[in-house]
Design a protein around this motif. Structure first.
Motif, PDB file in Angstrom:
ATOM      1  N   PHE A  47       0.826  -1.209   0.000  1.00  0.00           N
ATOM      2  CA  PHE A  47       0.000   0.000   0.000  1.00  0.00           C
ATOM      3  C   PHE A  47       0.865   1.266   0.000  1.00  0.00           C
ATOM      4  CE2 PHE A  47      -2.662  -3.262   2.021  1.00  0.00           C
ATOM      5  CZ  PHE A  47      -3.645  -3.315   1.049  1.00  0.00           C
ATOM      6  N   TYR A  48       1.042   1.801  -1.184  1.00  0.00           N
ATOM      7  CA  TYR A  48       1.782   3.059  -1.331  1.00  0.00           C
ATOM      8  C   TYR A  48       0.825   4.204  -1.663  1.00  0.00           C
ATOM      9  CZ  TYR A  48       5.978   0.151  -1.916  1.00  0.00           C
ATOM     10  OH  TYR A  48       6.988  -0.746  -1.742  1.00  0.00           O
ATOM     11  N   GLU A  49      -0.102   3.924  -2.572  1.00  0.00           N
ATOM     12  CA  GLU A  49      -0.927   5.008  -3.111  1.00  0.00           C
ATOM     13  C   GLU A  49      -2.171   5.285  -2.267  1.00  0.00           C
ATOM     14  OE1 GLU A  49       0.696   6.707  -5.103  1.00  0.00           O
ATOM     15  OE2 GLU A  49       2.188   5.119  -5.321  1.00  0.00           O
ATOM     16  N   GLU A  50      -2.735   4.239  -1.645  1.00  0.00           N
ATOM     17  CA  GLU A  50      -3.949   4.442  -0.847  1.00  0.00           C
ATOM     18  C   GLU A  50      -3.744   5.461   0.267  1.00  0.00           C
ATOM     19  OE1 GLU A  50      -2.745   1.612  -1.820  1.00  0.00           O
ATOM     20  OE2 GLU A  50      -4.289   0.409  -2.755  1.00  0.00           O
ATOM     21  N   PRO A  51      -2.664   5.316   1.077  1.00  0.00           N
ATOM     22  CA  PRO A  51      -2.467   6.322   2.136  1.00  0.00           C
ATOM     23  C   PRO A  51      -2.269   7.716   1.557  1.00  0.00           C
ATOM     24  CG  PRO A  51      -0.870   4.520   2.349  1.00  0.00           C
ATOM     25  CD  PRO A  51      -1.650   4.254   1.125  1.00  0.00           C
ATOM     26  N   ARG A  52      -1.561   7.811   0.461  1.00  0.00           N
ATOM     27  CA  ARG A  52      -1.311   9.128  -0.153  1.00  0.00           C
ATOM     28  C   ARG A  52      -2.616   9.720  -0.687  1.00  0.00           C
ATOM     29  NH1 ARG A  52       3.402   6.449  -0.286  1.00  0.00           N
ATOM     30  NH2 ARG A  52       5.283   7.674   0.070  1.00  0.00           N
ATOM     31  N   TYR A  53      -3.456   8.870  -1.223  1.00  0.00           N
ATOM     32  CA  TYR A  53      -4.754   9.332  -1.715  1.00  0.00           C
ATOM     33  C   TYR A  53      -5.553   9.945  -0.554  1.00  0.00           C
ATOM     34  CZ  TYR A  53      -9.640   9.120  -3.095  1.00  0.00           C
ATOM     35  OH  TYR A  53     -10.948   9.453  -3.321  1.00  0.00           O
ATOM     36  N   ILE A  54      -5.548   9.235   0.570  1.00  0.00           N
ATOM     37  CA  ILE A  54      -6.295   9.716   1.744  1.00  0.00           C
ATOM     38  C   ILE A  54      -5.711  11.052   2.218  1.00  0.00           C
ATOM     39  CG2 ILE A  54      -6.827   9.239   4.175  1.00  0.00           C
ATOM     40  CD1 ILE A  54      -6.784   6.209   3.406  1.00  0.00           C
ATOM     41  N   ILE A  55      -4.383  11.088   2.313  1.00  0.00           N
ATOM     42  CA  ILE A  55      -3.730  12.312   2.820  1.00  0.00           C
ATOM     43  C   ILE A  55      -4.025  13.502   1.912  1.00  0.00           C
ATOM     44  CG2 ILE A  55      -1.468  13.393   3.190  1.00  0.00           C
ATOM     45  CD1 ILE A  55      -0.549  10.613   4.248  1.00  0.00           C
ATOM     46  N   HIS A  56      -4.008  13.276   0.608  1.00  0.00           N
ATOM     47  CA  HIS A  56      -4.267  14.379  -0.326  1.00  0.00           C
ATOM     48  C   HIS A  56      -5.676  14.956  -0.143  1.00  0.00           C
ATOM     49  CE1 HIS A  56      -0.576  14.704  -2.484  1.00  0.00           C
ATOM     50  NE2 HIS A  56      -0.528  13.414  -2.735  1.00  0.00           N
ATOM     51  N   GLN A  57      -6.598  14.127   0.385  1.00  0.00           N
ATOM     52  CA  GLN A  57      -7.941  14.642   0.648  1.00  0.00           C
ATOM     53  C   GLN A  57      -7.948  15.595   1.837  1.00  0.00           C
ATOM     54  OE1 GLN A  57     -10.505  13.479  -1.445  1.00  0.00           O
ATOM     55  NE2 GLN A  57      -8.739  12.485  -2.421  1.00  0.00           N
ATOM     56  N   VAL A  58      -7.092  15.284   2.805  1.00  0.00           N
ATOM     57  CA  VAL A  58      -7.157  15.976   4.092  1.00  0.00           C
ATOM     58  C   VAL A  58      -6.164  17.132   4.213  1.00  0.00           C
ATOM     59  CG1 VAL A  58      -7.090  15.610   6.597  1.00  0.00           C
ATOM     60  CG2 VAL A  58      -7.803  13.745   5.103  1.00  0.00           C
ATOM     61  N   ALA A  59      -4.966  16.913   3.653  1.00  0.00           N
ATOM     62  CA  ALA A  59      -3.890  17.879   3.898  1.00  0.00           C
ATOM     63  C   ALA A  59      -3.729  18.876   2.756  1.00  0.00           C
ATOM     64  CB  ALA A  59      -2.585  17.128   4.120  1.00  0.00           C
ATOM     65  N   ALA A  60      -3.504  20.138   3.116  1.00  0.00           N
ATOM     66  CA  ALA A  60      -3.315  21.181   2.105  1.00  0.00           C
ATOM     67  C   ALA A  60      -1.847  21.296   1.703  1.00  0.00           C
ATOM     68  CB  ALA A  60      -3.806  22.509   2.654  1.00  0.00           C
ATOM     69  N   ASP A  61      -0.941  20.887   2.601  1.00  0.00           N
ATOM     70  CA  ASP A  61       0.495  21.045   2.321  1.00  0.00           C
ATOM     71  C   ASP A  61       1.211  19.714   2.566  1.00  0.00           C
ATOM     72  OD1 ASP A  61       3.105  21.848   2.028  1.00  0.00           O
ATOM     73  OD2 ASP A  61       3.110  23.267   3.700  1.00  0.00           O
ATOM     74  N   TYR A  62       1.101  18.818   1.596  1.00  0.00           N
ATOM     75  CA  TYR A  62       1.726  17.499   1.741  1.00  0.00           C
ATOM     76  C   TYR A  62       3.151  17.527   1.209  1.00  0.00           C
ATOM     77  CZ  TYR A  62       2.924  12.631   1.098  1.00  0.00           C
ATOM     78  OH  TYR A  62       3.580  11.432   1.136  1.00  0.00           O
TER      79      TYR A  62
END
Lengths: 240, 419
Positions: B319-334
């Motif tokens: 799982f590389y992309e799933e966590p990043r997908y979630i974070i991109h929804q929540v975080a403005a400055d990843y």
């Protein structure tokens, strides 16, 4: 052919080739006589299909790109060593039969020059890369981990290369005479042609063959078996 | 130590022999490319932590006891006899290994050092020298599995307060944390404590999931200990529970090794095919968001945030992309760490190290690479979906005075749920 040359460059060649082939066969049999674990050890991301897996296997086995990222010097010299080794093997095939398609294109003199330059370059490349690997073994942490086998193999390859390069750069025997000797081996009547017997480099040739025989004999029982096992190892990497 | 004891201990290599391991024993050239892959070797320079050396110890014992050359001329083949000094060395190297398999990624032959470490642990257990703390923790988990009826009421009582908290958070007095609900679609396996239950309960409530909570914790100390029998017993508690509740899938919380054990190892260990799906909560949360089952307040976190790929979730879990997908929804400055994904550095706390006090100094020292990585991003928040990683990151945060906040993906999502 004197008795020592007959023993080393005749009888021992057959023994070495037989041990090499049977030894590798035995090692593969040993691997396959043990059950596989059904745990999939592959790492992610995994290749999407069989073709991608095959491509990855080829790339990891022959180019090991991961190594470039952590030890570029090692990657470079090992790549030289392996491709140099393959090139040297191909070059030696000329001793069985002339590469007529190149010879026809270049002519006799051109072919001799081409062989001199290509063989010489490969010989030097191999010498440099093996020297690098030997020097590396004397540095920590490599020396702390090295076993006698590690030094023995490198020194053996170095000696083979030194004799081989001597024959290439200082030898007075031509390819036709070497080919005659190889054909005598293939006919199971090993003999040196007159030009080799009378040559001052005969003992260098015998030494080159002797050390090569030793390498062939030791090969299946040493870590050089990685040349076969690396395919299996790298296939495990992408197990799905 | 008498000869019979030596033979018994060395015999663990033979017992665990398989084709993959035999390849590994035969093909390592001791090139030591792996030295630059291991965070422990890189930060300590101690050869005990060099992956090729870790494997070489086992190889030398194997040569001594199971090869002709080792028996006939051990000095040349460097065969190693089993003795107390060897066992001490095995303990230090095996229980220190986090099992991150970064060395396997960089190895030109793809040699998996964790298999050698598993053998080392089996040899230590055979010698009665397995990690004491891990033995106790694994033993306690097995006892809990055998006496679960005694624990049921205590667990239900403990969860009452958490359930109240859930009701307050979601504004629904009927919101529940179901336990032992037969016919549920999914069985959620959390960790000890309520910190991995509450955020997930919020998410499940929003997604209207038909779920039930497992009575057992996901962590598997038998796996860290290196005792396959106990590790199987511990995992089997969850499997049997799932069977009895007739669920369709098991969802493992944010715990890298727990997911790996149930997803990739259990079927081989237990010699049984599982009748249901195994998923990690990360995968499920990403699915909920994609399907619109939960709605997220987009970009609500403004502080710079980075993500640590846990080895068991990324390199070994996929799982590389799933966590990043979630974070991109929540975080403005990843901000991405370098390196990341399959090349990411281990945090230094995996493999049960956070549970072993005798490894505290080592894991703090060997976490230095992770500290550098995090500092380079300039992030104020570090997200990681693995309990071991989070505990280690907490320690690093304190010891290296990093002044960052460490959080789980579940907390991130639960805190960002809108509507």
């Amino acid at each position: 052919m004197d008795w020592f040359s007959y023993l080393v460059a005749g009888i021992l060649v057959y023994i070495a080739v037989a041990i090499f082939i049977l030894g590798i066969t035995f090692r593969i049999y040993q691997w396959f006589s043990v059950n596989r674990s059904s745990v999939k050890l592959g790492m992610f991301p995994k290749p999407k299909n069989r073709w991608a897996r095959g491509f990855k296997l080829f790339k990891d086995t022959f180019l090991y790109p991961q190594v470039l990222g952590v030890d570029a010097a090692m990657w470079f010299f090992v790549l030289l060593l392996h491709f140099g080794g393959i090139a040297a093997f191909v070059g030696h095939l000329r001793l069985f039969n002339e590469f007529t398609f190149i010879a026809n294109a270049l002519g006799d003199e051109g072919m001799a020059k081409f062989a001199m330059w290509s063989g010489g370059t490969i010989g030097i490349i191999l010498l440099v890369s093996v020297t690098y690997l030997i020097m590396r073994r004397f540095k920590s942490p490599y020396k702390d981990l090295s076993t006698p086998e590690d030094y023995l193999l490198l020194v053996l390859v170095l000696v083979i290369l030194l004799f081989g390069n001597h024959l290439r750069f200082f030898g007075d025997v031509h390819v036709a005479e070497y080919r005659e000797y190889i054909h005598s081996l293939l006919a199971f009547r090993p003999a040196f042609p007159e030009a080799i017997v009378e040559s001052s480099t005969k003992w260098v040739l015998v030494s080159h063959v002797l050390t090569s025989n030793l390498l062939f004999i030791y090969f299946p029982f040493s870590k050089l078996i990685h040349s076969v096992g690396t395919f299996a190892g790298n296939l495990i990497r992408s197990e799905v | 130590m008498d000869e019979q004891a030596r033979q018994t201990i060395a015999g663990e290599i033979d017992k665990r022999m398989n084709r993959q391991l035999l390849y590994y024993l035969d093909i390592c050239t001791r090139c030591s490319i792996c030295k630059d892959a291991c965070h422990q070797y890189v930060t300590t320079g101690d050869i005990l932590y060099l992956p090729a050396y870790r494997a070489e110890i086992i190889r030398r014992v194997y040569k001594k006891y199971f090869t002709r050359s080792g028996r006939l001329y051990p000095a040349i083949s460097e065969g190693l006899e089993v003795d107390d000094r060897l066992l001490d060395e095995l303990y230090k190297t095996a229980y220190a290994c986090t099992g991150c398999r970064r060395c396997m990624y960089f190895c030109p032959f793809s040699i998996d050092t964790t298999w050698f470490m598993a053998i080392a642990k089996a040899m230590l257990i055979a010698a009665g020298k397995g990690s004491k703390i891990l033995t106790e923790l694994a033993g306690a988990a097995v006892i809990k599995g055998e006496n679960i009826d005694l624990f049921k009421d205590i667990i239900a009582e403990t969860l009452k307060d958490t359930e109240k908290e859930l009701q307050e958070r979601v504004g629904d007095p009927k919101a529940m944390i179901p336990i032992g609900k037969k016919g549920s679609e999914l069985l959620y396996v959390a960790l000890a404590g309520t910190h991995t239950i509450l955020p997930t309960a919020v998410i499940f409530h929003q997604a209207k999931a038909n779920w039930t909570l497992s009575l057992f914790e996901a962590a598997n100390y038998g796996y860290f200990l290196g005792d396959v029998k106990q590790a199987t017993q511990i995992a089997r508690r969850i499997i049997d529970e799932a069977k009895s509740l007739d669920v369709k899938e098991i969802v493992i919380t944010e715990c890298g090794h727990a997911y790996r054990v149930v997803q990739f190892l259990y079927e081989t260990w237990a010699k049984e095919k599982l009748p249901f799906k195994i998923r990690g909560i990360v995968e499920l949360m990403a699915e909920y968001i994609k399907q619109g089952k939960i709605s997220i307040a987009q970009g609500m976190i403004k502080e710079p945030l980075t993500y640590h790929d846990p080895c068991q979730v990324g390199r070994n879990g996929g799982f590389y992309e799933e966590p990043r997908y979630i974070i991109h929804q929540v975080a403005a400055d990843y901000r991405e760490m370098t390196p990341n994904r399959e090349k990411n550095w281990c945090c230094g706390g995996g493999g049960g190290l956070v549970a072993q006090p005798d490894m505290d100094d080592l894991r703090i020292q060997t976490g230095a690479r992770k500290v550098e990585q995090i500092k380079m991003t300039g992030a104020e928040i570090v997200v990681s979906p693995c309990e071991n990683c989070r505990l280690q990151l907490d320690s690093l945060n304190e010891k290296y005075s990093m002044g960052i906040k460490i959080t789980s993906l579940m907390d991130l999502v639960a805190g960002a749920i809108s509507g």
